[in-house]
Design a protein around this motif. Structure first.
Motif, PDB file in Angstrom:
ATOM      1  N   ILE A 170     -64.258 -83.128  -6.408  1.00 36.48           N
ATOM      2  CA  ILE A 170     -63.393 -82.013  -6.769  1.00 36.48           C
ATOM      3  C   ILE A 170     -64.078 -80.670  -6.508  1.00 36.48           C
ATOM      4  O   ILE A 170     -63.425 -79.704  -6.106  1.00 36.48           O
ATOM      5  N   TYR A 171     -65.389 -80.605  -6.697  1.00 33.32           N
ATOM      6  CA  TYR A 171     -66.072 -79.335  -6.440  1.00 33.32           C
ATOM      7  C   TYR A 171     -66.133 -79.034  -4.943  1.00 33.32           C
ATOM      8  O   TYR A 171     -65.906 -77.893  -4.520  1.00 33.32           O
ATOM      9  N   LEU A 172     -66.430 -80.031  -4.149  1.00 31.69           N
ATOM     10  CA  LEU A 172     -66.456 -79.814  -2.695  1.00 31.69           C
ATOM     11  C   LEU A 172     -65.048 -79.554  -2.168  1.00 31.69           C
ATOM     12  O   LEU A 172     -64.856 -78.715  -1.277  1.00 31.69           O
ATOM     13  N   ALA A 173     -64.063 -80.257  -2.710  1.00 30.08           N
ATOM     14  CA  ALA A 173     -62.673 -80.023  -2.293  1.00 30.08           C
ATOM     15  C   ALA A 173     -62.251 -78.597  -2.621  1.00 30.08           C
ATOM     16  O   ALA A 173     -61.575 -77.933  -1.824  1.00 30.08           O
ATOM     17  N   ALA A 174     -62.653 -78.112  -3.803  1.00 30.68           N
ATOM     18  CA  ALA A 174     -62.327 -76.738  -4.182  1.00 30.68           C
ATOM     19  C   ALA A 174     -62.998 -75.746  -3.243  1.00 30.68           C
ATOM     20  O   ALA A 174     -62.376 -74.763  -2.808  1.00 30.68           O
ATOM     21  N   ALA A 175     -64.277 -75.990  -2.911  1.00 33.87           N
ATOM     22  CA  ALA A 175     -64.999 -75.077  -2.018  1.00 33.87           C
ATOM     23  C   ALA A 175     -64.338 -75.022  -0.645  1.00 33.87           C
ATOM     24  O   ALA A 175     -64.167 -73.946  -0.060  1.00 33.87           O
ATOM     25  N   VAL A 176     -63.963 -76.188  -0.117  1.00 29.98           N
ATOM     26  CA  VAL A 176     -63.312 -76.240   1.198  1.00 29.98           C
ATOM     27  C   VAL A 176     -61.952 -75.557   1.132  1.00 29.98           C
ATOM     28  O   VAL A 176     -61.591 -74.764   2.021  1.00 29.98           O
ATOM     29  N   ASN A 177     -61.186 -75.833   0.094  1.00 27.88           N
ATOM     30  CA  ASN A 177     -59.859 -75.241  -0.030  1.00 27.88           C
ATOM     31  C   ASN A 177     -59.947 -73.729  -0.150  1.00 27.88           C
ATOM     32  O   ASN A 177     -59.172 -72.994   0.481  1.00 27.88           O
ATOM     33  N   MET A 178     -60.888 -73.229  -0.961  1.00 29.57           N
ATOM     34  CA  MET A 178     -61.049 -71.781  -1.113  1.00 29.57           C
ATOM     35  C   MET A 178     -61.370 -71.125   0.226  1.00 29.57           C
ATOM     36  O   MET A 178     -60.820 -70.071   0.567  1.00 29.57           O
ATOM     37  N   ALA A 179     -62.281 -71.742   0.984  1.00 32.12           N
ATOM     38  CA  ALA A 179     -62.675 -71.163   2.270  1.00 32.12           C
ATOM     39  C   ALA A 179     -61.516 -71.193   3.261  1.00 32.12           C
ATOM     40  O   ALA A 179     -61.255 -70.200   3.960  1.00 32.12           O
ATOM     41  N   LEU A 180     -60.816 -72.314   3.343  1.00 33.20           N
ATOM     42  CA  LEU A 180     -59.702 -72.409   4.279  1.00 33.20           C
ATOM     43  C   LEU A 180     -58.544 -71.504   3.864  1.00 33.20           C
ATOM     44  O   LEU A 180     -57.858 -70.928   4.720  1.00 33.20           O
ATOM     45  N   THR A 181     -58.323 -71.367   2.551  1.00 30.30           N
ATOM     46  CA  THR A 181     -57.274 -70.466   2.062  1.00 30.30           C
ATOM     47  C   THR A 181     -57.561 -69.031   2.503  1.00 30.30           C
ATOM     48  O   THR A 181     -56.663 -68.298   2.927  1.00 30.30           O
ATOM     49  N   ARG A 182     -58.828 -68.648   2.420  1.00 29.74           N
ATOM     50  CA  ARG A 182     -59.194 -67.295   2.856  1.00 29.74           C
ATOM     51  C   ARG A 182     -59.025 -67.152   4.364  1.00 29.74           C
ATOM     52  O   ARG A 182     -58.567 -66.105   4.837  1.00 29.74           O
ATOM     53  N   GLN A 183     -59.355 -68.186   5.124  1.00 26.01           N
ATOM     54  CA  GLN A 183     -59.197 -68.120   6.573  1.00 26.01           C
ATOM     55  C   GLN A 183     -57.721 -68.006   6.949  1.00 26.01           C
ATOM     56  O   GLN A 183     -57.351 -67.250   7.847  1.00 26.01           O
ATOM     57  N   ILE A 184     -56.874 -68.769   6.269  1.00 29.30           N
ATOM     58  CA  ILE A 184     -55.436 -68.692   6.528  1.00 29.30           C
ATOM     59  C   ILE A 184     -54.917 -67.290   6.237  1.00 29.30           C
ATOM     60  O   ILE A 184     -54.118 -66.727   6.994  1.00 29.30           O
ATOM     61  N   ALA A 185     -55.395 -66.704   5.125  1.00 29.91           N
ATOM     62  CA  ALA A 185     -54.987 -65.339   4.781  1.00 29.91           C
ATOM     63  C   ALA A 185     -55.441 -64.353   5.857  1.00 29.91           C
ATOM     64  O   ALA A 185     -54.721 -63.403   6.193  1.00 29.91           O
ATOM     65  N   GLY A 186     -56.642 -64.571   6.419  1.00 31.58           N
ATOM     66  CA  GLY A 186     -57.139 -63.706   7.480  1.00 31.58           C
ATOM     67  C   GLY A 186     -56.271 -63.770   8.722  1.00 31.58           C
ATOM     68  O   GLY A 186     -56.009 -62.754   9.369  1.00 31.58           O
ATOM     69  N   ILE A 187     -55.810 -64.963   9.073  1.00 28.96           N
ATOM     70  CA  ILE A 187     -54.934 -65.115  10.235  1.00 28.96           C
ATOM     71  C   ILE A 187     -53.578 -64.455   9.971  1.00 28.96           C
ATOM     72  O   ILE A 187     -53.010 -63.786  10.834  1.00 28.96           O
ATOM     73  N   ARG A 188     -53.092 -64.605   8.735  1.00 29.05           N
ATOM     74  CA  ARG A 188     -51.779 -64.041   8.410  1.00 29.05           C
ATOM     75  C   ARG A 188     -51.775 -62.525   8.392  1.00 29.05           C
ATOM     76  O   ARG A 188     -50.715 -61.911   8.499  1.00 29.05           O
ATOM     77  N   ARG A 229     -57.219 -76.671 -19.295  1.00 28.64           N
ATOM     78  CA  ARG A 229     -55.843 -77.167 -19.221  1.00 28.64           C
ATOM     79  C   ARG A 229     -55.468 -77.681 -17.834  1.00 28.64           C
ATOM     80  O   ARG A 229     -54.318 -78.075 -17.611  1.00 28.64           O
ATOM     81  N   GLN A 230     -56.407 -77.655 -16.900  1.00 32.12           N
ATOM     82  CA  GLN A 230     -56.073 -78.016 -15.518  1.00 32.12           C
ATOM     83  C   GLN A 230     -56.611 -79.384 -15.104  1.00 32.12           C
ATOM     84  O   GLN A 230     -56.702 -79.678 -13.914  1.00 32.12           O
ATOM     85  N   GLU A 231     -56.964 -80.223 -16.062  1.00 30.70           N
ATOM     86  CA  GLU A 231     -57.509 -81.539 -15.704  1.00 30.70           C
ATOM     87  C   GLU A 231     -56.503 -82.351 -14.900  1.00 30.70           C
ATOM     88  O   GLU A 231     -56.865 -83.002 -13.915  1.00 30.70           O
ATOM     89  N   TYR A 232     -55.235 -82.302 -15.297  1.00 26.44           N
ATOM     90  CA  TYR A 232     -54.225 -83.062 -14.563  1.00 26.44           C
ATOM     91  C   TYR A 232     -54.129 -82.568 -13.122  1.00 26.44           C
ATOM     92  O   TYR A 232     -54.009 -83.371 -12.187  1.00 26.44           O
ATOM     93  N   LEU A 233     -54.177 -81.245 -12.937  1.00 25.90           N
ATOM     94  CA  LEU A 233     -54.110 -80.688 -11.579  1.00 25.90           C
ATOM     95  C   LEU A 233     -55.292 -81.165 -10.751  1.00 25.90           C
ATOM     96  O   LEU A 233     -55.127 -81.546  -9.583  1.00 25.90           O
ATOM     97  N   ARG A 234     -56.476 -81.151 -11.342  1.00 26.10           N
ATOM     98  CA  ARG A 234     -57.663 -81.592 -10.601  1.00 26.10           C
ATOM     99  C   ARG A 234     -57.529 -83.059 -10.192  1.00 26.10           C
ATOM    100  O   ARG A 234     -57.854 -83.432  -9.062  1.00 26.10           O
TER     101      ARG A 234
END
Length: 442
Positions: A332-350, A280-285
């Protein structure tokens, strides 16, 4: 039936065929007219590295011999003493099975008692019936009142009294099973207690460790069989999410055997569990791809956060595979991988700075480079490699400005190492020149 399959090489069961057909039908939505996966793809050589084995959570009973043997095997594996580690892991499997068999035998003995039928399948009722032979009713009532409805507390309190051998044996087994498998699974059911006691005999973590040893020693056929066995036992994992690491390990065996279709499907089984890749997430991708291509990485990271970190590595590998095969779905797969990693880094800083907010990629990479823990994660996760590859995928789709934004940030990032050099080379390339080969995956 698990999607990774248990068929011998060269045979495809109906579900495996259905999975392949479904995948073939879905891909045109991302990249119509692209090359078939059956074409040859040159991937970097598979290095024979010893990846650290995961540490399982400490068991409720620290003296659990199977866990101690697993820990011993982990230490030996880390020292590359594979033969000794293999024996420790096999002993861990045997010890776990023996402990389960003993618990089942003790439960069966209690169930065979002449009064067991009166319990009508209730653990608490059976404990009460057996305890009434050793304790007066007032003491049993006091124990139950003090337990406050907790069956485990009630059994522990009764076990602390001097009770008969049959009851003592049953309580030991029941407490072990409840502590190991969790009270929520068992409730007050004797049938569930026995079933969970039987399920305790499997040790998928140790089975998986044996498979890794086989892979490290180049015994790929044995590694595949062993990892698939571990996956078949995944319901007994202490940490259910470890199943994803097992699938990735199986994928690496397929890659080493040049079975690229199986490699892809094993990784897809992990990635498809992420919410982003749901049907159901094709539009989001598509929206994420459009934002990244048109507005760049900073707008992309401001608008979207992908938190299914368990799928990061699989997305990274799939993105690299598709990139090397010239498929636009790589974005989309590389974008997801980068976003996941950066999201975790942001959470670590927070965690240290609750008010931290993402502003731009260069600033975030600067913060990462100045923090030892964040830098280590960036290196271990392959963040900079994924960013360089994402830039390459964007450039091939005609979105060079967004690609240059990524490459420029990596080129100046502290700790990016060889990937910084790759980013500088990409920046220096003429706009229409073909991309250089990506750095091999470590």
């Amino acid at each position: 039936m698990p999607r990774y399959g248990t068929r011998p090489p060269g045979r495809r069961g109906p579900r495996a065929l259905a999975a392949i057909l479904a995948l073939a039908a879905a891909l045109p939505a991302f990249a119509a007219g692209e090359k078939e996966m059956a074409e040859a793809v040159d991937l970097p050589p598979v290095p024979r590295l010893v990846v650290p084995l995961p540490a399982p959570p400490a068991p409720p009973t620290p003296a659990d011999p199977s866990w101690l043997l697993y820990e011993e095997g982990r230490a030996l594996y880390g020292e590359k003493r594979f033969g000794e580690a293999l024996q420790s892991f096999k002993k861990a499997v045997e010890a776990r099975a023996a402990r389960s068999d003993e618990a089942v035998a003790r439960i069966d003995a209690a169930l065979a008692d002449k009064d067991a039928g009166r319990a009508q399948g209730s653990i608490r009722a059976l404990v009460g019936l057996l305890a009434s032979r050793d304790l007066v009713s007032s003491e049993l009532a006091r124990i139950r009142a003090e337990a406050g409805g907790s069956l485990l507390k009630e059994m522990s309190a009764i076990a602390s009294r001097r009770v008969s051998g049959l009851l003592d044996s049953f309580l030991r087994a029941a407490k072990l099973v409840v502590e190991q498998r969790g009270g929520a699974r068992i409730g007050d059911s004797l049938a569930a207690l026995r079933a969970e006691a039987a399920a305790m005999r499997y040790y998928p973590e140790a089975e998986m460790a044996i498979g890794r040893i086989y892979r490290a020693e180049g015994e790929l056929g044995l590694a595949e069989l062993q990892i698939r066995r571990a996956l078949d036992l995944a319901a007994s994992l202490d940490v259910p999410e470890d199943r994803y690491a097992m699938l990735e390990e199986l994928a690496e065996v397929y890659r080493a055997e040049d079975r690229l279709r199986d490699y892809e499907l094993a990784l897809r089984e992990v990635a498809d569990e992420a919410e982003l890749f749901g049907k159901r997430q094709e539009y989001l991708r598509l929206a994420m791809e459009r934002t990244l291509a048109r507005d760049g990485i900073d707008k992309f990271m401001t608008l979207y956060r992908v938190e299914d970190a368990f799928a990061r590595s699989a997305c990274s590998k799939l993105g690299e595979l598709y990139l090397r095969n010239g498929r636009t779905v790589a974005v989309i797969y590389l974008a997801a991988a980068v976003n996941m990693a950066l999201t975790r880094q942001i959470a670590g800083i927070r965690e240290k700075e609750p008010g931290f907010a993402y502003r731009d990629l260069r600033g975030l990479l600067g913060r990462i480079g100045s923090d030892a823990a964040l830098s280590r994660y960036a290196e271990d996760s392959g963040l900079y490699r994924d960013m360089v590859n994402l830039g390459e995928a964007l450039a091939r789709g005609g979105n060079r400005e967004s690609a240059r934004e990524l490459w420029s940030a990596v080129a100046q990032a502290r700790g990016a190492g060889a990937q910084a050099a790759a980013a500088r080379a990409a920046l220096a390339r003429p706009a229409l020149a073909a991309g250089a080969a990506q750095a091999p995956r470590p």
